[in-house]
Design a protein around this motif. Structure first.
Motif, PDB file in Angstrom:
ATOM      1  N   LEU A   1      -4.597   9.570   7.241  1.00  0.00           N
ATOM      2  CA  LEU A   1      -5.522   8.446   7.105  1.00  0.00           C
ATOM      3  C   LEU A   1      -4.808   7.124   7.358  1.00  0.00           C
ATOM      4  CD1 LEU A   1      -7.511   9.491   3.910  1.00  0.00           C
ATOM      5  CD2 LEU A   1      -8.154   9.815   6.311  1.00  0.00           C
ATOM      6  N   ALA A   2      -5.534   6.197   7.966  1.00  0.00           N
ATOM      7  CA  ALA A   2      -4.986   4.863   8.227  1.00  0.00           C
ATOM      8  C   ALA A   2      -4.981   4.055   6.928  1.00  0.00           C
ATOM      9  CB  ALA A   2      -5.827   4.146   9.277  1.00  0.00           C
TER      10      ALA A   2
ATOM     11  N   PHE B   1       0.847  -1.194   0.000  1.00  0.00           N
ATOM     12  CA  PHE B   1       0.000   0.000   0.000  1.00  0.00           C
ATOM     13  C   PHE B   1       0.875   1.233   0.000  1.00  0.00           C
ATOM     14  CE2 PHE B   1      -2.956  -3.112   1.471  1.00  0.00           C
ATOM     15  CZ  PHE B   1      -4.172  -2.672   0.982  1.00  0.00           C
ATOM     16  N   LYS B   2       0.484   2.207  -0.811  1.00  0.00           N
ATOM     17  CA  LYS B   2       1.209   3.471  -0.873  1.00  0.00           C
ATOM     18  C   LYS B   2       0.223   4.592  -0.574  1.00  0.00           C
ATOM     19  CE  LYS B   2       3.630   6.587  -3.955  1.00  0.00           C
ATOM     20  NZ  LYS B   2       4.019   6.871  -5.334  1.00  0.00           N
ATOM     21  N   ARG B   3       0.487   5.324   0.516  1.00  0.00           N
ATOM     22  CA  ARG B   3      -0.329   6.510   0.807  1.00  0.00           C
ATOM     23  C   ARG B   3       0.002   7.569  -0.239  1.00  0.00           C
ATOM     24  NH1 ARG B   3      -1.759   6.343   6.626  1.00  0.00           N
ATOM     25  NH2 ARG B   3      -0.104   5.024   7.419  1.00  0.00           N
ATOM     26  N   LEU B   4      -0.997   8.176  -0.787  1.00  0.00           N
ATOM     27  CA  LEU B   4      -0.769   9.249  -1.739  1.00  0.00           C
ATOM     28  C   LEU B   4      -0.564  10.554  -0.978  1.00  0.00           C
ATOM     29  CD1 LEU B   4      -3.369   8.161  -4.427  1.00  0.00           C
ATOM     30  CD2 LEU B   4      -0.920   7.650  -4.306  1.00  0.00           C
TER      31      LEU B   4
ATOM     32  N   GLY C   1      -3.250   2.955  -9.925  1.00  0.00           N
ATOM     33  CA  GLY C   1      -3.803   4.261  -9.602  1.00  0.00           C
ATOM     34  C   GLY C   1      -4.482   4.283  -8.241  1.00  0.00           C
ATOM     35  N   GLU C   2      -4.994   5.441  -7.880  1.00  0.00           N
ATOM     36  CA  GLU C   2      -5.685   5.579  -6.603  1.00  0.00           C
ATOM     37  C   GLU C   2      -6.938   4.711  -6.571  1.00  0.00           C
ATOM     38  OE1 GLU C   2      -7.359   8.998  -3.539  1.00  0.00           O
ATOM     39  OE2 GLU C   2      -6.915   9.564  -5.612  1.00  0.00           O
ATOM     40  N   VAL C   3      -7.137   4.027  -5.469  1.00  0.00           N
ATOM     41  CA  VAL C   3      -8.350   3.240  -5.273  1.00  0.00           C
ATOM     42  C   VAL C   3      -9.473   4.217  -4.939  1.00  0.00           C
ATOM     43  CG1 VAL C   3      -9.484   1.510  -3.825  1.00  0.00           C
ATOM     44  CG2 VAL C   3      -7.108   1.178  -4.567  1.00  0.00           C
TER      45      VAL C   3
ATOM     46  N   GLY D   1      -7.226   7.767  -1.053  1.00  0.00           N
ATOM     47  CA  GLY D   1      -5.920   8.296  -0.673  1.00  0.00           C
ATOM     48  C   GLY D   1      -4.774   7.306  -0.745  1.00  0.00           C
ATOM     49  N   PHE D   2      -4.989   6.155  -1.370  1.00  0.00           N
ATOM     50  CA  PHE D   2      -3.902   5.195  -1.494  1.00  0.00           C
ATOM     51  C   PHE D   2      -3.967   4.466  -2.828  1.00  0.00           C
ATOM     52  CE2 PHE D   2      -7.217   2.401   0.102  1.00  0.00           C
ATOM     53  CZ  PHE D   2      -7.000   1.219  -0.585  1.00  0.00           C
ATOM     54  N   ALA D   3      -2.822   3.917  -3.205  1.00  0.00           N
ATOM     55  CA  ALA D   3      -2.700   3.015  -4.347  1.00  0.00           C
ATOM     56  C   ALA D   3      -2.086   1.742  -3.799  1.00  0.00           C
ATOM     57  CB  ALA D   3      -1.821   3.635  -5.430  1.00  0.00           C
ATOM     58  N   MET D   4      -2.119   0.674  -4.573  1.00  0.00           N
ATOM     59  CA  MET D   4      -1.571  -0.584  -4.074  1.00  0.00           C
ATOM     60  C   MET D   4      -1.013  -1.427  -5.207  1.00  0.00           C
ATOM     61  SD  MET D   4      -4.951  -2.694  -3.034  1.00  0.00           S
ATOM     62  CE  MET D   4      -6.248  -3.010  -4.222  1.00  0.00           C
TER      63      MET D   4
END
Length: 159
Positions: free
Chosen positions: A27-28, A18-21, A103-105, A63-66
């Motif tokens: 955010l968790a 998981f990558k926080r954008l 891309g962003e989920v 706010g994340f991608a994976m």
């Protein structure tokens, strides 16, 4: 390359990155809320509250991608509490996130309730489940083997 981590008696465990954008450090990352939960709760990454009017649908960022192994897909599903209490659910449910998407989920929500619903930053809006995707080969055939059911469908087997 993302690999399968371990195989214990036929039960496989996989690594998902998981990558926080940027701008979402508060955010968790998705997590299971209880030990027995199947799904990982997803939070809304909205800059300001978003109002979802009855019948309205909006794409809400997380706010994340994976990155996950090719053997997996992620399914986005509604949260039962939001559906029951407010009529908020996911369209295209379950939505599929393919292993090669980076891309962003985002979550496509719709308000089937009778009142506007406000989505706040950090609110849990959906859940994500991981499923193993079998490696399937499609083979064109001139004939198919017979079954008792045959071509019967749409209510063919009962009420």
């Amino acid at each position: 390359m993302i690999k399968q981590l371990i195989n214990l008696g036929g039960i496989s465990l996989f690594q998902v990155l998981f990558k926080r954008l940027e701008g979402n450090e508060d955010l968790a990352i998705p997590k299971r809320m209880t030990e027995g939960s199947a799904g990982f709760d997803l939070q809304a990454s909205v800059a300001e509250p978003v109002v979802l009017a009855p019948g309205e649908r909006k794409l809400i960022p997380t706010g994340f991608a994976m990155a996950m192994p090719i053997e997996l897909e992620a399914q986005i599903r509604p949260r039962s509490g939001l559906a029951y209490k407010h009529g908020i659910t996911c369209l295209n449910s379950p939505g599929t996130i393919d292993a090669d998407y980076r891309g962003e989920v985002k979550v496509l929500l719709i308000n089937h309730g009778q009142a506007p619903f406000t989505i706040e930053r950090g609110e849990r809006i959906a859940q994500m489940l991981f499923q193993i995707v079998p490696n399937v080969t499609i083979i064109e055939a001139d004939e198919l083997p017979d079954t008792l059911r045959g071509a019967g469908g749409f209510g063919h087997t009962g009420v």
